[in-house]
Design a protein around this motif. Structure first.
Motif, PDB file in Angstrom:
ATOM      1  N   THR A 104      24.680  -6.733  20.948  1.00 58.82           N
ATOM      2  CA  THR A 104      23.686  -5.798  21.518  1.00 58.82           C
ATOM      3  C   THR A 104      22.727  -5.317  20.427  1.00 58.82           C
ATOM      4  O   THR A 104      21.511  -5.229  20.643  1.00 58.82           O
ATOM      5  CB  THR A 104      24.414  -4.574  22.141  1.00 58.82           C
ATOM      6  OG1 THR A 104      25.287  -5.057  23.156  1.00 58.82           O
ATOM      7  CG2 THR A 104      23.450  -3.562  22.721  1.00 58.82           C
ATOM      8  N   LEU A 105      23.263  -5.018  19.247  1.00 62.85           N
ATOM      9  CA  LEU A 105      22.410  -4.554  18.133  1.00 62.85           C
ATOM     10  C   LEU A 105      21.391  -5.642  17.768  1.00 62.85           C
ATOM     11  O   LEU A 105      20.194  -5.372  17.628  1.00 62.85           O
ATOM     12  CB  LEU A 105      23.266  -4.215  16.909  1.00 62.85           C
ATOM     13  CG  LEU A 105      24.250  -3.038  17.048  1.00 62.85           C
ATOM     14  CD1 LEU A 105      25.205  -2.987  15.855  1.00 62.85           C
ATOM     15  CD2 LEU A 105      23.491  -1.714  17.154  1.00 62.85           C
ATOM     16  N   ALA A 106      21.899  -6.873  17.633  1.00 65.71           N
ATOM     17  CA  ALA A 106      21.005  -7.974  17.234  1.00 65.71           C
ATOM     18  C   ALA A 106      19.950  -8.231  18.306  1.00 65.71           C
ATOM     19  O   ALA A 106      18.774  -8.478  17.981  1.00 65.71           O
ATOM     20  CB  ALA A 106      21.825  -9.237  16.969  1.00 65.71           C
ATOM     21  N   ALA A 107      20.360  -8.159  19.574  1.00 63.11           N
ATOM     22  CA  ALA A 107      19.397  -8.417  20.665  1.00 63.11           C
ATOM     23  C   ALA A 107      18.303  -7.344  20.667  1.00 63.11           C
ATOM     24  O   ALA A 107      17.118  -7.644  20.858  1.00 63.11           O
ATOM     25  CB  ALA A 107      20.124  -8.440  22.008  1.00 63.11           C
ATOM     26  N   TRP A 108      18.701  -6.098  20.430  1.00 59.62           N
ATOM     27  CA  TRP A 108      17.716  -4.999  20.375  1.00 59.62           C
ATOM     28  C   TRP A 108      16.728  -5.244  19.235  1.00 59.62           C
ATOM     29  O   TRP A 108      15.501  -5.124  19.409  1.00 59.62           O
ATOM     30  CB  TRP A 108      18.440  -3.663  20.193  1.00 59.62           C
ATOM     31  CG  TRP A 108      17.542  -2.459  20.282  1.00 59.62           C
ATOM     32  CD1 TRP A 108      17.294  -1.706  21.387  1.00 59.62           C
ATOM     33  CD2 TRP A 108      16.746  -1.885  19.214  1.00 59.62           C
ATOM     34  NE1 TRP A 108      16.401  -0.697  21.094  1.00 59.62           N
ATOM     35  CE2 TRP A 108      16.047  -0.782  19.767  1.00 59.62           C
ATOM     36  CE3 TRP A 108      16.552  -2.184  17.872  1.00 59.62           C
ATOM     37  CZ2 TRP A 108      15.184   0.011  19.013  1.00 59.62           C
ATOM     38  CZ3 TRP A 108      15.682  -1.406  17.125  1.00 59.62           C
ATOM     39  CH2 TRP A 108      15.010  -0.315  17.692  1.00 59.62           C
ATOM     40  N   ILE A 109      17.243  -5.629  18.065  1.00 64.78           N
ATOM     41  CA  ILE A 109      16.375  -5.845  16.893  1.00 64.78           C
ATOM     42  C   ILE A 109      15.413  -7.001  17.167  1.00 64.78           C
ATOM     43  O   ILE A 109      14.217  -6.925  16.874  1.00 64.78           O
ATOM     44  CB  ILE A 109      17.230  -6.107  15.624  1.00 64.78           C
ATOM     45  CG1 ILE A 109      17.999  -4.839  15.249  1.00 64.78           C
ATOM     46  CG2 ILE A 109      16.356  -6.577  14.457  1.00 64.78           C
ATOM     47  CD1 ILE A 109      19.077  -5.047  14.206  1.00 64.78           C
ATOM     48  N   GLU A 110      15.933  -8.062  17.766  1.00 60.86           N
ATOM     49  CA  GLU A 110      15.069  -9.215  18.057  1.00 60.86           C
ATOM     50  C   GLU A 110      13.945  -8.808  19.019  1.00 60.86           C
ATOM     51  O   GLU A 110      12.782  -9.160  18.810  1.00 60.86           O
ATOM     52  CB  GLU A 110      15.897 -10.343  18.660  1.00 60.86           C
ATOM     53  CG  GLU A 110      15.076 -11.589  18.844  1.00 60.86           C
ATOM     54  CD  GLU A 110      15.927 -12.829  19.045  1.00 60.86           C
ATOM     55  OE1 GLU A 110      17.076 -12.707  19.514  1.00 60.86           O
ATOM     56  OE2 GLU A 110      15.416 -13.917  18.732  1.00 60.86           O
ATOM     57  N   ARG A 111      14.314  -8.035  20.031  1.00 57.28           N
ATOM     58  CA  ARG A 111      13.319  -7.646  21.051  1.00 57.28           C
ATOM     59  C   ARG A 111      12.297  -6.656  20.479  1.00 57.28           C
ATOM     60  O   ARG A 111      11.101  -6.785  20.667  1.00 57.28           O
ATOM     61  CB  ARG A 111      14.068  -7.014  22.232  1.00 57.28           C
ATOM     62  CG  ARG A 111      13.231  -6.852  23.486  1.00 57.28           C
ATOM     63  CD  ARG A 111      14.046  -6.305  24.640  1.00 57.28           C
ATOM     64  NE  ARG A 111      14.576  -4.986  24.379  1.00 57.28           N
ATOM     65  CZ  ARG A 111      15.864  -4.688  24.250  1.00 57.28           C
ATOM     66  NH1 ARG A 111      16.782  -5.624  24.378  1.00 57.28           N
ATOM     67  NH2 ARG A 111      16.270  -3.461  23.995  1.00 57.28           N
ATOM     68  N   GLU A 112      12.785  -5.644  19.725  1.00 54.27           N
ATOM     69  CA  GLU A 112      11.915  -4.544  19.293  1.00 54.27           C
ATOM     70  C   GLU A 112      11.190  -4.843  17.980  1.00 54.27           C
ATOM     71  O   GLU A 112      10.087  -4.372  17.770  1.00 54.27           O
ATOM     72  CB  GLU A 112      12.727  -3.248  19.123  1.00 54.27           C
ATOM     73  CG  GLU A 112      13.426  -2.775  20.389  1.00 54.27           C
ATOM     74  CD  GLU A 112      12.445  -2.358  21.489  1.00 54.27           C
ATOM     75  OE1 GLU A 112      11.373  -1.811  21.156  1.00 54.27           O
ATOM     76  OE2 GLU A 112      12.746  -2.588  22.675  1.00 54.27           O
TER      77      GLU A 112
END
Ligand SMILES: NC(=O)c1ccc[n+]([C@@H]2O[C@H](COP(=O)([O-])OP(=O)(O)OC[C@H]3O[C@@H](n4cnc5c(N)ncnc54)[C@H](OP(=O)(O)O)[C@@H]3O)[C@@H](O)[C@H]2O)c1
Length: 262
Positions: free
Chosen positions: A73-81
């Motif tokens: 979830t952390l990595a997905a948030w960073i990739e998106r934002e």
């Protein structure tokens, strides 16, 4: 000395709800950096993200860092934002005090999960994002006990030694990709660390001389990031202990043996 434009810098900090992690988040945001803070205690993270007067921003996602889903979830948030990650700070940690021969195997597993496997696997998950970062750096918070082992903390010493061994290995592997790996090794720090020891008797005491403040450790962490240090052992006492372990290991053993007796 690395001239980093902190206002463009994006950092992920684990163990951000108290102590060293919280202080690092604040000091990064004071310099203008954008931070994603994580830990389990959501209300603490919310309070941290709502601090006024910081030039940078602190976002947060609460969760257990030992969970692969939370790390994803952390990595997905960073990739998106953000699309990339410049600094990963593997700081979350927990410890225990007590004899190895009186402990359950569960205590070792719990400490290895937080202090070692979570850092290693979060790094693995974040590496593609770091390859797209600016001066990408992985800062691992070890301990003086990553360098010298003491009695009654066998699980913690094992986890922190493992973290250092892994960090030293990937430092040379990742250098060709421009990713810097650094290890910061604080000695005793006045934080909540000793309030949440795993499977530890309430009257167990950690023996140490003096203690640093989390703010001092955070300042040293940021200095180490700027100087692109490889390995920084903090405090004179910490350095002395590490050098005693290297130069006069037999004498240090005899001294430590005394503190191992109940
Ligand atoms: N204090 C010392 O004397 C000392 C000395 C040398 C090195 N260190 C190292 O410094 C680092 C920070 O410790 P500290 O002194 O600042 O202690 P602390 O105040 O207890 O902070 C530990 C942090 O780790 C988080 N954490 C623990 N287990 C977690 C889990 N399963 N999932 C997510 N987050 C978790 C805690 O947050 P939640 O509980 O909210 O999840 C907290 O934010 C640790 O790696 C520690 O080993 C500490």
């Amino acid at each position: 000395m690395l001239k980093r434009d902190w206002s463009q810098c994006k950092a992920l900090v684990t163990g951000a709800s108290s102590g060293i992690g919280e202080a690092i988040c604040k000091q990064l945001a004071e310099r203008g950096a954008t931070v994603l803070a994580t830990a389990r205690r959501e209300e603490r993270l919310r309070a941290l993200s709502e601090q006024d007067g910081l030039p940078g921003r602190i976002h947060y996602i609460a969760g257990d860092i030992t969970s692969p889903e939370h790390r994803a979830t952390l990595a997905a948030w960073i990739e998106r934002e953000w699309g990339a990650l410049d600094i990963l700070i593997n700081n979350a940690g927990s410890g225990a005090i007590g004899r190895f021969d009186e402990a359950s195997s569960d205590r070792l597993r719990k400490i290895m999960e937080v202090d070692f496997f979570a850092s290693v696997e979060l790094t693995r998950t974040c590496l593609p994002l770091m390859r797209a970062g600016v001066h990408p750096t992985i800062l691992n918070i070890g301990s003086v006990l990553s360098h010298v082992a003491v009695p009654l903390k066998s699980e913690y010493c094992a986890a922190k030694f493992a973290l250092r061994g892994w960090a030293e290995s990937i430092r040379t592997e990742l250098a060709s990709q421009g990713i810097h790996v650094l290890m910061l090794s604080p000695s005793t720090t006045k934080s909540e660390f000793f309030n949440s020891l795993i499977d530890t008797s309430p009257d167990a005491e950690s023996k140490s001389f003096g203690a640093m403040s989390p703010e001092d450790v955070a300042r040293a962490a940021i200095r180490s990031l700027e100087r692109r240090r490889r390995d920084a052992i903090l405090s004179l006492g910490g350095k002395a202990l590490v050098w005693c372990g290297r130069l006069v290991p037999g004498i240090l053993d005899r001294v430590l043996r005394k503190s191992a007796t109940k």
